[in-house]
Write an enzyme that holds these catalytic residues in place. Structure first.
Site, mmCIF file in Angstrom:
data_model
loop_
_atom_site.group_PDB
_atom_site.id
_atom_site.type_symbol
_atom_site.label_atom_id
_atom_site.label_comp_id
_atom_site.label_asym_id
_atom_site.label_seq_id
_atom_site.Cartn_x
_atom_site.Cartn_y
_atom_site.Cartn_z
ATOM 1 N N TYR A 1 -0.978 6.695 3.302
ATOM 2 C CA TYR A 1 -0.442 5.820 4.349
ATOM 3 C C TYR A 1 1.094 5.845 4.282
ATOM 4 C CZ TYR A 1 -5.296 4.951 4.975
ATOM 5 O OH TYR A 1 -6.624 5.169 5.207
ATOM 6 N N HIS B 1 -3.016 6.596 -0.877
ATOM 7 C CA HIS B 1 -4.031 7.077 0.083
ATOM 8 C C HIS B 1 -3.469 7.705 1.347
ATOM 9 C CE1 HIS B 1 -6.893 3.909 -1.921
ATOM 10 N NE2 HIS B 1 -6.485 4.865 -2.743
ATOM 11 N N HIS C 1 0.855 -1.193 0.000
ATOM 12 C CA HIS C 1 0.000 0.000 0.000
ATOM 13 C C HIS C 1 0.890 1.241 0.000
ATOM 14 C CE1 HIS C 1 -3.411 2.452 0.216
ATOM 15 N NE2 HIS C 1 -4.088 1.876 1.180
HETATM 16 C C1 LIG Z 1 -15.145 0.333 2.909
HETATM 17 C C2 LIG Z 1 -13.919 0.645 2.116
HETATM 18 C C3 LIG Z 1 -12.676 0.274 2.609
HETATM 19 C C4 LIG Z 1 -11.511 0.523 1.863
HETATM 20 N N1 LIG Z 1 -10.300 0.060 2.321
HETATM 21 C C5 LIG Z 1 -9.212 0.144 1.517
HETATM 22 C C6 LIG Z 1 -8.009 -0.531 1.852
HETATM 23 O O1 LIG Z 1 -7.919 -1.275 2.833
HETATM 24 N N2 LIG Z 1 -6.932 -0.359 1.035
HETATM 25 C C7 LIG Z 1 -7.009 0.403 -0.113
HETATM 26 O O2 LIG Z 1 -6.018 0.534 -0.812
HETATM 27 N N3 LIG Z 1 -8.162 0.994 -0.474
HETATM 28 C C8 LIG Z 1 -9.260 0.862 0.293
HETATM 29 N N4 LIG Z 1 -10.456 1.379 -0.141
HETATM 30 C C9 LIG Z 1 -10.542 1.944 -1.501
HETATM 31 C C10 LIG Z 1 -11.005 0.875 -2.496
HETATM 32 O O3 LIG Z 1 -10.074 -0.193 -2.605
HETATM 33 C C11 LIG Z 1 -11.224 1.474 -3.905
HETATM 34 O O4 LIG Z 1 -9.991 1.972 -4.359
HETATM 35 C C12 LIG Z 1 -12.259 2.589 -3.905
HETATM 36 O O5 LIG Z 1 -13.416 2.202 -3.169
HETATM 37 C C13 LIG Z 1 -12.661 2.993 -5.327
HETATM 38 O O6 LIG Z 1 -13.164 1.888 -6.037
HETATM 39 P P1 LIG Z 1 -14.766 1.647 -6.237
HETATM 40 O O7 LIG Z 1 -15.306 2.894 -6.904
HETATM 41 O O8 LIG Z 1 -14.868 0.437 -7.118
HETATM 42 O O9 LIG Z 1 -15.365 1.448 -4.880
HETATM 43 C C14 LIG Z 1 -11.608 1.183 0.607
HETATM 44 C C15 LIG Z 1 -12.870 1.566 0.136
HETATM 45 C C16 LIG Z 1 -14.006 1.287 0.858
HETATM 46 C C17 LIG Z 1 -15.359 1.670 0.276
#
Ligand SMILES: Cc1cc2nc3c(=O)[nH]c(=O)nc-3n(C[C@H](O)[C@H](O)[C@H](O)COP(=O)(O)O)c2cc1C
Length: 340
Positions: free
Chosen positions: A168, A166, A163
């Site tokens: 981190y 975002h 990762h």
């Molecule tokens: C509930 C939730 C938890 C997430 N946790 C992570 C995570 O652990 N690691 C990460 O890289 N992105 C995390 N994300 C981002 C998602 O992996 C993804 O990049 C983002 O939701 C956009 O994609 P989507 O439009 O298909 O939801 C999270 C998103 C959501 C909604």
């Protein structure tokens, strides 16, 4: 012609289709010990039953204070390994490949008494001010990533994702907004990420690919953009990253003019630009859950894989549904054939 259901191979990682479950924190470790429980096993196994090609297990942290919350997963001791192995074995039984996203939240570790970071700068006024890691502590942190990777390999994963997005820890090191260090980890903003990549790779079988999630741009005043992202990704590619998972944002509160679009596929241009600049495989993510759109991004070769986040929270059978809509052949579990 390739499409969303064309198999994909990267080194020894052989996927039956291009649908990836994006890592998504579940905040569901009630015992606060970082060990996956029943919820995690059911959650990930059902996405395997639903036809997902690759499941990337949510942000899994290298130390207790590296978690966003005390309810997040970890891989900081050998006790954790067998619980992850159960998830991996179950997903394999149902035809999916599995990766784990290895991480540290750094200054965004909300439940840590004193979070750690490259520099003592808070994310914003609602977050705690972190303590800057000493040079020796940064070196020890690299070792923690290495040990987490070793445990992931022992648990039987097919790939590992770092990762680096975002906001981190790895992102905090390569962003000039959060890394004001003067030691070797500040003189070269990619040094921490590069050392982590090399350490993690040293634990992975030679033909197991390493993925890395990056933010292609920061939606913040003074933040970096795609040009800088290409530069630091080049260093990461040379250090051993085999594929980038290209997301965006997270390193500061979004400034109004920097707000991203909310349209389908809004982050695809970042993936495409990185792929073109570095001639590297990429995964696109972000509002790609309309099957025709996801299929288009693969067909136009803007990206090699498609990560689905919220669409897979709504529907564990997203891949099966997408195959049906796109009229593609896909093995439906015999028990569910009548439904398709
Ligand atoms: C509930 C939730 C938890 C997430 N946790 C992570 C995570 O652990 N690691 C990460 O890289 N992105 C995390 N994300 C981002 C998602 O992996 C993804 O990049 C983002 O939701 C956009 O994609 P989507 O439009 O298909 O939801 C999270 C998103 C959501 C909604």
């Amino acid at each position: 012609m390739i499409d969303l259901f064309t198999p994909y191979q990267l080194k020894d990682l052989a996927l039956k289709n291009r649908v990836v479950m994006s890592p998504m924190c579940q905040y569901s470790v009630e015992a606060k010990d970082g060990i996956p429980n029943d919820w995690h096993t059911l959650h990930y196994t059902s996405r395997a039953v639903g036809g997902t090609g690759l499941i990337i297990v949510e942000m899994t942290n290298v130390e207790p204070d590296g978690r966003i919350s005390d309810y997040c997963l970890g891989l900081w001791s050998d006790e954790h390994t067998s619980a992850f192995k159960e998830i991996v074995d179950n997903a394999h039984k149902h035809g999916a490949k599995v990766g784990i996203q290895i991480a540290h939240a750094g200054r965004k570790a909300e439940d840590a008494k004193v979070p750690v970071a490259p520099s003592a700068i808070a994310f914003d006024e609602t977050f705690k001010t972190p303590r800057a890691l000493s040079t020796e502590e940064v070196e020890e942190m690299v070792e923690k990533y290495r040990l987490a990777a070793r445990r992931a390999v022992e648990a039987g994963v097919d790939t590992i994702e770092l990762h680096g997005a975002h906001g981190y820890l790895i992102h905090q090191f390569h962003s000039p907004l959060s890394n004001k260090r003067t030691d070797k980890y500040g003189q070269d903003l990619t040094r921490f990420g590069v050392e982590v990549i090399q350490a993690v790779k040293s634990e992975m079988p030679k033909e197991m690919p390493l993925l890395m999630r990056i933010s292609g741009t920061e939606f913040v005043d003074g933040g970096y953009g795609m040009k800088e992202a290409i530069d630091f990704s080049k260093a990461y590619q040379e250090a051993g990253v085999d594929m980038f998972d290209v997301s965006a944002g997270g390193e500061g509160p979004i400034t109004p003019h920097g707000r991203p679009g909310t349209h389908g596929g809004y982050q695809v241009p970042y993936a495409r630009q990185l792929k073109e600049a570095l001639d590297v495989p990429v995964m696109a993510v972000g509002r790609l859950d309309a099957p025709a759109l996801a299929n288009n991004v693969i067909g136009t070769e803007d990206a090699d894989l498609i990560a689905i986040g919220r669409g897979l929270l709504r529907n564990p059978y997203w891949a099966l549904e997408a195959a049906k809509q796109l009229k593609k052949d896909m093995d439906v579990p015999v028990q569910y054939k009548a439904g398709f």
